[in-house]
Design a protein around this motif. Structure first.
Motif, PDB file in Angstrom:
ATOM      1  N   GLU A  19       0.913  -1.060   0.267  1.00  0.00           N
ATOM      2  CA  GLU A  19      -0.025  -0.086   0.055  1.00  0.00           C
ATOM      3  C   GLU A  19       0.981   1.287  -0.106  1.00  0.00           C
ATOM      4  O   GLU A  19       0.675   2.294  -0.512  1.00  0.00           O
ATOM      5  N   PRO A 152      -4.494 -10.567   5.932  1.00  0.00           N
ATOM      6  CA  PRO A 152      -6.014  -9.968   5.766  1.00  0.00           C
ATOM      7  C   PRO A 152      -6.267  -8.742   6.709  1.00  0.00           C
ATOM      8  O   PRO A 152      -6.888  -7.751   6.145  1.00  0.00           O
ATOM      9  N   MET A 153      -5.754  -8.878   7.874  1.00  0.00           N
ATOM     10  CA  MET A 153      -6.073  -7.914   8.840  1.00  0.00           C
ATOM     11  C   MET A 153      -5.294  -6.556   8.478  1.00  0.00           C
ATOM     12  O   MET A 153      -5.903  -5.466   8.360  1.00  0.00           O
ATOM     13  N   TYR A 156      -6.626  -5.080   5.011  1.00  0.00           N
ATOM     14  CA  TYR A 156      -7.817  -4.309   5.216  1.00  0.00           C
ATOM     15  C   TYR A 156      -7.381  -3.198   5.637  1.00  0.00           C
ATOM     16  O   TYR A 156      -8.282  -1.960   5.371  1.00  0.00           O
ATOM     17  N   HIS A 159      -5.897  -0.732   3.315  1.00  0.00           N
ATOM     18  CA  HIS A 159      -6.707  -0.207   2.284  1.00  0.00           C
ATOM     19  C   HIS A 159      -7.631   0.513   2.608  1.00  0.00           C
ATOM     20  O   HIS A 159      -8.102   1.572   1.830  1.00  0.00           O
ATOM     21  N   ILE A 160      -8.155   0.421   3.997  1.00  0.00           N
ATOM     22  CA  ILE A 160      -9.299   1.252   4.242  1.00  0.00           C
ATOM     23  C   ILE A 160      -9.167   2.492   5.129  1.00  0.00           C
ATOM     24  O   ILE A 160      -9.686   3.537   5.076  1.00  0.00           O
ATOM     25  N   THR A 262      -4.896  -4.235  -2.438  1.00  0.00           N
ATOM     26  CA  THR A 262      -4.015  -4.578  -1.203  1.00  0.00           C
ATOM     27  C   THR A 262      -4.847  -5.719  -0.172  1.00  0.00           C
ATOM     28  O   THR A 262      -4.290  -6.768   0.194  1.00  0.00           O
ATOM     29  N   ASP A 263      -6.067  -5.313  -0.175  1.00  0.00           N
ATOM     30  CA  ASP A 263      -7.160  -6.074   0.724  1.00  0.00           C
ATOM     31  C   ASP A 263      -7.164  -7.389   0.260  1.00  0.00           C
ATOM     32  O   ASP A 263      -7.365  -8.655   0.861  1.00  0.00           O
ATOM     33  N   GLU A 264      -7.339  -7.617  -1.189  1.00  0.00           N
ATOM     34  CA  GLU A 264      -7.464  -8.981  -2.041  1.00  0.00           C
ATOM     35  C   GLU A 264      -6.133  -9.538  -1.928  1.00  0.00           C
ATOM     36  O   GLU A 264      -5.925 -10.872  -1.539  1.00  0.00           O
ATOM     37  N   LEU A 267      -5.838 -11.283   1.805  1.00  0.00           N
ATOM     38  CA  LEU A 267      -6.727 -12.535   1.599  1.00  0.00           C
ATOM     39  C   LEU A 267      -6.120 -13.843   0.929  1.00  0.00           C
ATOM     40  O   LEU A 267      -5.655 -14.761   1.496  1.00  0.00           O
TER      41      LEU A 267
END
Length: 441
Positions: A19, A152-153, A156, A159-160, A262-264, A267
């Motif tokens: 990111e 994943p954490m 997320y 990204h958010i 990034t979030d994908e 995962l």
């Protein structure tokens, strides 16, 4: 919980750097606006940033001293507390000065590697010999839970909420876990008032740790000249090299292959590591069952499993280099994780089994090997994937395959899982130990 936290802190940068260094696009009406990355780092710089944490592990041999002075539990708690505080400060320090940020990462690495040494000391004092595989696998499985949660954490959060939030959240978690550890974990069973008297006596009898000398010197010369110790260090080096491809470098590989967000990426990256969560307990119980219900020695069990795992992994890495389909390649990576699940568990058991009274010294050597492999593998990967092409990644896979073969050969020829004659069991209770060896023969 400590091992979960340990892995989150060690790997939060792996996904966050994606990111931090990617171009960001957004639409305003029919116009697509592209923003340059916040940090315009090339692959060499990224590889250096990812590996810099491991430079702290080059001082891991110093971790023996606080463990001996303050005990495993106290050292474990303090290391997590300091690491958490430094992680919270990462964004502010990075904006101040890049060189200061690197120094902060190195210092964080020092305390994180001291943590690993302290847990080895805790294992040697708390885990009975006959239950070593099962209970170490249960505790050490926290590393896999941590790896599965990290990508994943952190993906997320980055990204958010922005990449800064990754360091804030993971740092606060580390501080909380450190406080819990201070309250609940004791250096040794005799100090723990929360367990029953029968359990305390059982642990002390089965570990046979506190029955021997509390104040003792370590046989440094014997440890440094021990072939099984060096075989252990080499196997850790080769395993971490393989793990760096499956873990540290996997987010970059997914980005190069798919161009996902990034979030994908987070995962997808957690899939191979999530496999370990289920494999570790199975492996631990399987090894204890095999050892306790057959005449096969623990060394032979470990040699069989490690050599098989490394050879199969080598074949799969070569196969991944010839496959162009991303889904098939990811399937190969998951298969490598499944077959390699025995390796880190066995190496953790061996680091305690060779000399329980001197496990902190051996852990210092193995942690140095761990850190050296992380540094070299990530740096080499950064140099090899200059243009992010499929051919460059194939070279990385070939090198990982060669490392796997090296690990199999070394442990098969020189590895051991039995207490060594230079351990305190030999020079404090030498007659008893030699009689036991004669009975086994």
């Amino acid at each position: 919980m400590c091992f979960v936290n340990f892995q989150v802190l060690r790997n939060n940068m792996n996904i966050t750097v994606v990111e931090m260094t990617k171009n960001k696009t957004h639409k305003e009406g029919n116009i697509t606006i592209t923003q340059p990355p916040e940090f315009n780092w090339d692959t060499k710089t990224i590889g250096f940033v990812l590996s810099i944490l491991s430079y702290g592990g080059l001082l891991s041999f110093l971790g023996t001293f606080p463990v001996n002075w303050f005990g495993g539990s106290v050292t474990c708690s303090v290391c997590m507390l300091v690491s958490g505080i430094l992680t919270i400060l990462h964004p502010a320090i990075l904006y101040i000065d890049f060189q200061l940020f690197l120094a902060c990462r190195i210092l964080t690495g020092v305390f994180e590697n001291f943590f690993y040494i302290s847990t080895t000391e805790i294992f040697s004092r708390w885990i009975p010999k006959e239950e070593r595989s099962t209970l170490i696998s249960f505790s050490f499985n926290g590393t896999n839970v941590g790896l599965a949660l990290t990508y994943p954490m952190c993906g997320y959060l980055a990204h958010i909420w922005g990449w800064q939030m990754v360091f804030y959240v993971t740092g606060i978690i580390s501080v909380v876990v450190a406080v819990i550890c201070m309250i609940t974990v004791k250096n040794k069973p005799s100090q723990d008032t929360w367990i029953s008297r029968n359990e305390r006596l059982y642990i002390l009898q089965e570990t046979d740790h506190e029955a021997r000398m509390e104040s003792k010197s370590h046989p440094y010369k014997s440890i440094l000249l021990s072939t099984p110790v060096w075989a252990l260090c080499i196997n850790i080096f080769t395993f971490i090299w393989v793990a760096s491809i499956l873990g540290t470098c996997l987010p970059l590989y997914i980005q190069d292959s798919t161009g996902k967000e990034t979030d994908e990426i987070g995962l997808i990256s957690c899939i191979p590591n999530a496999v370990y969560i289920f494999m570790f307990p199975i492996c631990g119980m399987f090894m204890d069952y095999w050892k306790n219900n057959s005449g096969v020695t623990l060394t032979r069990i470990h040699k069989t499993l490690i050599s098989t795992a490394f050879i199969v992994a080598s074949v799969l890495f070569v196969g991944a280099a010839f496959i162009t389909d991303f889904t098939t390649t990811l399937t190969f990576f998951i298969s490598i994780q499944i077959i390699m699940a025995f390796v880190p568990l066995i190496l953790q058991i061996v680091s305690v089994a060779l000399a329980p009274d001197h496990s902190s010294v051996i852990a210092g050597m193995t942690t140095f090997s761990f850190s050296a492999s992380s540094i070299i593998s990530q740096t080499v990967t950064g140099f090899m994937i200059k243009n992010h092409t499929a051919q460059e990644w194939n070279y990385c896979f070939y090198l990982a395959a060669a490392m796997s073969v090296l690990g199999a050969v070394v442990f098969l020829l020189y590895g051991s899982s039995e207490p060594q004659l230079w351990s305190s069991l030999a020079f404090v209770e030498e007659d008893y130990y030699l009689n036991e060896l004669d009975e086994k023969k």
